[in-house]
Design a protein around this motif. Structure first.
Motif, PDB file in Angstrom:
ATOM      1  N   LYS A 175      14.459 -34.556  28.057  1.00 48.52           N
ATOM      2  CA  LYS A 175      14.202 -33.790  29.272  1.00 48.52           C
ATOM      3  C   LYS A 175      15.312 -32.767  29.505  1.00 48.52           C
ATOM      4  CE  LYS A 175      13.241 -33.998  34.187  1.00 48.52           C
ATOM      5  NZ  LYS A 175      14.383 -33.177  34.577  1.00 48.52           N
ATOM      6  N   THR A 176      16.546 -33.153  29.230  1.00 51.92           N
ATOM      7  CA  THR A 176      17.662 -32.214  29.372  1.00 51.92           C
ATOM      8  C   THR A 176      17.475 -31.023  28.433  1.00 51.92           C
ATOM      9  OG1 THR A 176      19.186 -33.975  30.009  1.00 51.92           O
ATOM     10  CG2 THR A 176      20.165 -31.937  29.161  1.00 51.92           C
ATOM     11  N   ALA A 177      17.010 -31.319  27.213  1.00 48.85           N
ATOM     12  CA  ALA A 177      16.788 -30.246  26.242  1.00 48.85           C
ATOM     13  C   ALA A 177      15.684 -29.302  26.718  1.00 48.85           C
ATOM     14  CB  ALA A 177      16.430 -30.841  24.889  1.00 48.85           C
ATOM     15  N   ILE A 178      14.605 -29.867  27.271  1.00 53.53           N
ATOM     16  CA  ILE A 178      13.510 -29.034  27.765  1.00 53.53           C
ATOM     17  C   ILE A 178      13.949 -28.242  28.993  1.00 53.53           C
ATOM     18  CG2 ILE A 178      11.234 -29.120  28.862  1.00 53.53           C
ATOM     19  CD1 ILE A 178      10.447 -31.251  26.889  1.00 53.53           C
ATOM     20  N   ASP A 179      14.753 -28.866  29.856  1.00 52.35           N
ATOM     21  CA  ASP A 179      15.286 -28.140  31.012  1.00 52.35           C
ATOM     22  C   ASP A 179      16.128 -26.948  30.566  1.00 52.35           C
ATOM     23  OD1 ASP A 179      14.091 -29.703  32.932  1.00 52.35           O
ATOM     24  OD2 ASP A 179      15.809 -31.036  33.192  1.00 52.35           O
ATOM     25  N   GLY A 180      16.859 -27.151  29.461  1.00 51.82           N
ATOM     26  CA  GLY A 180      17.649 -26.051  28.921  1.00 51.82           C
ATOM     27  C   GLY A 180      16.772 -24.911  28.437  1.00 51.82           C
ATOM     28  N   ALA A 181      15.649 -25.275  27.811  1.00 51.85           N
ATOM     29  CA  ALA A 181      14.707 -24.256  27.334  1.00 51.85           C
ATOM     30  C   ALA A 181      14.096 -23.501  28.514  1.00 51.85           C
ATOM     31  CB  ALA A 181      13.616 -24.908  26.496  1.00 51.85           C
ATOM     32  N   MET A 185      14.337 -19.461  29.480  1.00 48.54           N
ATOM     33  CA  MET A 185      13.189 -18.587  29.725  1.00 48.54           C
ATOM     34  C   MET A 185      13.140 -18.090  31.161  1.00 48.54           C
ATOM     35  SD  MET A 185      10.048 -20.393  27.614  1.00 48.54           S
ATOM     36  CE  MET A 185      10.261 -21.974  28.397  1.00 48.54           C
ATOM     37  N   GLY A 186      13.836 -18.786  32.057  1.00 51.26           N
ATOM     38  CA  GLY A 186      13.787 -18.413  33.464  1.00 51.26           C
ATOM     39  C   GLY A 186      12.443 -18.703  34.110  1.00 51.26           C
ATOM     40  N   LYS A 187      11.798 -19.801  33.696  1.00 53.09           N
ATOM     41  CA  LYS A 187      10.467 -20.131  34.207  1.00 53.09           C
ATOM     42  C   LYS A 187      10.410 -21.571  34.722  1.00 53.09           C
ATOM     43  CE  LYS A 187       7.676 -17.030  31.295  1.00 53.09           C
ATOM     44  NZ  LYS A 187       6.517 -16.976  30.342  1.00 53.09           N
ATOM     45  N   LEU A 227       2.860 -32.355  30.287  1.00 52.92           N
ATOM     46  CA  LEU A 227       3.872 -32.980  29.448  1.00 52.92           C
ATOM     47  C   LEU A 227       5.175 -33.164  30.218  1.00 52.92           C
ATOM     48  CD1 LEU A 227       5.190 -33.885  26.759  1.00 52.92           C
ATOM     49  CD2 LEU A 227       5.569 -31.460  26.261  1.00 52.92           C
ATOM     50  N   TYR A 228       5.576 -32.123  30.918  1.00 53.86           N
ATOM     51  CA  TYR A 228       6.835 -32.176  31.660  1.00 53.86           C
ATOM     52  C   TYR A 228       6.770 -33.243  32.753  1.00 53.86           C
ATOM     53  CZ  TYR A 228      11.063 -30.532  33.992  1.00 53.86           C
ATOM     54  OH  TYR A 228      12.327 -30.461  34.546  1.00 53.86           O
ATOM     55  N   GLU A 229       5.634 -33.309  33.436  1.00 55.63           N
ATOM     56  CA  GLU A 229       5.467 -34.307  34.502  1.00 55.63           C
ATOM     57  C   GLU A 229       5.541 -35.720  33.929  1.00 55.63           C
ATOM     58  OE1 GLU A 229       2.224 -35.571  37.964  1.00 55.63           O
ATOM     59  OE2 GLU A 229       1.839 -33.845  36.683  1.00 55.63           O
ATOM     60  N   GLN A 230       4.918 -35.926  32.777  1.00 55.09           N
ATOM     61  CA  GLN A 230       4.955 -37.248  32.147  1.00 55.09           C
ATOM     62  C   GLN A 230       6.358 -37.597  31.682  1.00 55.09           C
ATOM     63  OE1 GLN A 230       1.691 -37.890  29.272  1.00 55.09           O
ATOM     64  NE2 GLN A 230       0.556 -36.296  30.338  1.00 55.09           N
ATOM     65  N   LEU A 231       7.080 -36.614  31.171  1.00 54.79           N
ATOM     66  CA  LEU A 231       8.461 -36.850  30.758  1.00 54.79           C
ATOM     67  C   LEU A 231       9.337 -37.232  31.951  1.00 54.79           C
ATOM     68  CD1 LEU A 231       9.077 -33.995  28.162  1.00 54.79           C
ATOM     69  CD2 LEU A 231       9.231 -36.452  27.722  1.00 54.79           C
ATOM     70  N   GLU A 232       9.142 -36.531  33.060  1.00 55.88           N
ATOM     71  CA  GLU A 232       9.890 -36.869  34.284  1.00 55.88           C
ATOM     72  C   GLU A 232       9.601 -38.305  34.704  1.00 55.88           C
ATOM     73  OE1 GLU A 232      10.931 -33.266  37.242  1.00 55.88           O
ATOM     74  OE2 GLU A 232       8.794 -33.761  37.128  1.00 55.88           O
ATOM     75  N   GLY A 233       8.313 -38.669  34.675  1.00 55.40           N
ATOM     76  CA  GLY A 233       7.939 -40.020  35.064  1.00 55.40           C
ATOM     77  C   GLY A 233       8.521 -41.066  34.122  1.00 55.40           C
TER      78      GLY A 233
END
Length: 543
Positions: A175-181, A185-187, A227-233
């Motif tokens: 999740k940290t890696a995806i947050d970095g991505a 991207m600024g999105k 995907l992001y929501e499931q990762l957070e959960g």
């Protein structure tokens, strides 16, 4: 290097669920009319149109309910004996300003329990106070048995902590890696597509693995936002298990301020019936009583005359027996005719207190509907609590229904793979996979679980008690069971890798709960306590 290996392992095994093409309301539908093995709620509603009915209160003993949800606010129970916000127990029931229910896991200062230990940790702590720094030598027979349990609990907890550590780290890192991505991207997640991730350019190896994770997940139809929501959960789940559920040093009960071992205490908690995490209880409530005819959300199985009473009792962790017993009594005393209990645990140190509350409900003609659990295993009287059999006795509660979960596939995958089962102890199955319903803040989501199947049956019970008010709770139980639609299929046995079994072997009825057949049978019964005849109306034999 270790972090990259963990990320790579996650990338190659990620199996986050893709969104199904099954309609959101499949669980309301009828197999004859719509091809889906739902509870035929729409068909029952059409059949009952224009008939007289009475309001029925259903207590949802759960994590809390968002009483302001757009699809629930009009069907929330309001205590007629209380004046809101005056700080006085107007109806003298022992609970101040209990306008829409009560919260047994809150403090008088307004704070609320969110996370809790599992029961095994509480049992360990109790024995640790007695046997820490002692050995087995010199103990009497009873103490040796306790000491052995203490060591067993300790070993289980330590093993679980060892397993959870790397898993929690894995989810945190991805999740940290995806947050970095996302930052690169600024999105926001909702604005990102799989193509956006694939086009990222970076020499950072973690970004390459993020690309792989996203590609694997989205190939099956999952969006990046999902995907992001499931990762957070997932991250929150494993993190909370490590920090709270399996942590003997964590104590949430100081928030409540009671003595959890004093089973005579009744008047504790607060009137915050939503609490900090009401997703589960709100979802359950929508299945039972989502408002009909408003062109939003869902139509609850229970029809238009149901009122939901929220009794907050279940934290993110194991509920306490004391709270469950008091919640049942509160619901009964304040007019609930059906109680939904979508929770369970593997040990019950004060089962007698829960049993007494069950007897109290039965005496007062209240039906208890309980979820069978999501372990994909044979349910027994020793591995899932609460249950309908009284401690140390063969007698069982006569107004209790145990519910397993079915899927939308009327084939060998009909039994949900996570559902518990037992020919003796599970009474009936109902839809419990990919169930679309209400969650807090006017949102909706699909959840899986016997937690979703139980409110299907609670909704049917409410429908019967609403349109056939002369029926007793015991009769409602019998009608739901006798009207369950038989299933003549071989299915994959839950919890196995393809082992087949007759669906009829998974529960006492061998069938699926059905609102329409239950209504038809209730009409035949006409308030009489009798068994279903073999020459029953052919219209009851749906499929």
């Amino acid at each position: 290097m270790k972090q990259l290996l963990l990320l790579l392992a996650f990338a190659t095994t990620v199996g986050l669920s893709a969104q199904s093409s099954v309609p959101d309301n499949w669980w309301e539908l009828d197999r004859d009319e719509n091809s889906y093995p739902g509870v035929s709620a729409e068909r029952a509603e059409t059949y009952l149109s224009g008939k007289q009915a009475e309001t029925v209160v259903v207590a949802v003993i759960d994590s809390g309910v968002d009483i302001e949800h757009e699809d629930l606010k009009d069907i929330i129970w309001t205590n007629p004996g209380e004046i809101p916000g005056n700080g006085i127990d107007d109806d003298n029931n022992g609970y101040v300003d209990d306008i829409h229910g009560w919260n047994f896991i809150g403090g008088a200062d307004g704070r609320n329990v969110n996370y809790e230990n599992l029961e095994i940790v509480r049992l360990y702590n109790k024995l640790d106070a007695k046997y820490n720094n002692r050995n087995r030598d010199g103990l009497n027979k009873k103490e040796k048995a306790e000491y052995d349990r203490y060591q067993e609990y300790k070993s289980t907890i330590e093993k679980k902590q060892e397993e959870l550590g790397p898993t929690a780290m894995q989810y945190e890192m991805i999740k940290t890696a995806i947050d970095g991505a996302l930052e690169q991207m600024g999105k926001e997640p909702a604005d990102v597509t799989a193509e956006d991730i694939a086009e990222l350019e970076s020499e950072d190896q973690t970004i390459a693995i993020v690309k792989q994770v996203v590609a694997n997940a989205t190939a099956g139809g999952t969006t990046f936002a999902e995907l992001y929501e499931q990762l957070e959960g997932a991250q929150e789940y494993f993190d909370s298990q490590l920090k709270y559920n399996y942590n003997p040093e964590f104590d949430a009960r100081e928030i409540v301020g009671d003595d959890p071992t004093n089973l005579k205490q009744r008047n504790y908690g607060n009137n915050d019936v939503e609490g900090p995490d009401a997703a589960h209880g709100t979802h359950v409530s929508g299945i039972i009583a989502g408002v009909h005819g408003n062109d939003i959300g869902v139509n609850g199985v229970g029809g238009t005359y149901v009122r939901i009473m929220s009794v907050r009792t279940v934290p993110n962790g194991d509920e306490r027996d004391k709270d469950v017993a008091n919640a049942i009594r509160y619901a009964v005393d304040n007019g609930a005719k059906v109680i939904n209990m979508s929770f369970g645990k593997g040990a019950s140190p004060y089962k007698d207190a829960v049993d007494d509350a069950m007897k109290y409900a039965q005496k007062h003609d209240v039906l208890l509907v309980h979820a069978a659990g999501n372990d994909g295993k044979l349910l027994t009287l020793e591995n899932n609590y609460p249950n309908d059999t009284y401690q140390g006795k063969r007698r069982t509660g006569k107004t209790w229904i145990e519910v397993g979960a079915a899927s939308s596939s009327y084939d060998d995958n009909l039994a949900a793979p996570f559902s518990n089962y037992n020919k003796k102890y599970v009474d009936v199955f109902a839809p419990g996979a990919q169930i679309y319903s209400t969650i807090p803040d006017d949102q909706y989501a699909k959840f899986d679980g016997t937690s979703m199947a139980a409110p299907m049956v609670a909704g049917i019970a409410a429908l019967l008690r609403s349109y056939f008010p002369d029926l007793k709770a015991k009769q409602v139980k019998e009608i739901i069971e006798q009207s369950a639609v038989p299933v003549d299929l071989e299915v994959v046995k839950p919890g196995t890798d393809g082992e087949k079994v007759k669906f009829g072997e998974l529960s006492a009825t061998g069938g699926l709960a059905n609102a329409f057949t239950a209504v038809k049978l209730a009409e035949q019964t006409k308030g009489k306590n009798r068994k279903l005849r073999d020459d029953r109306d052919p219209s009851l034999r749906l499929y």
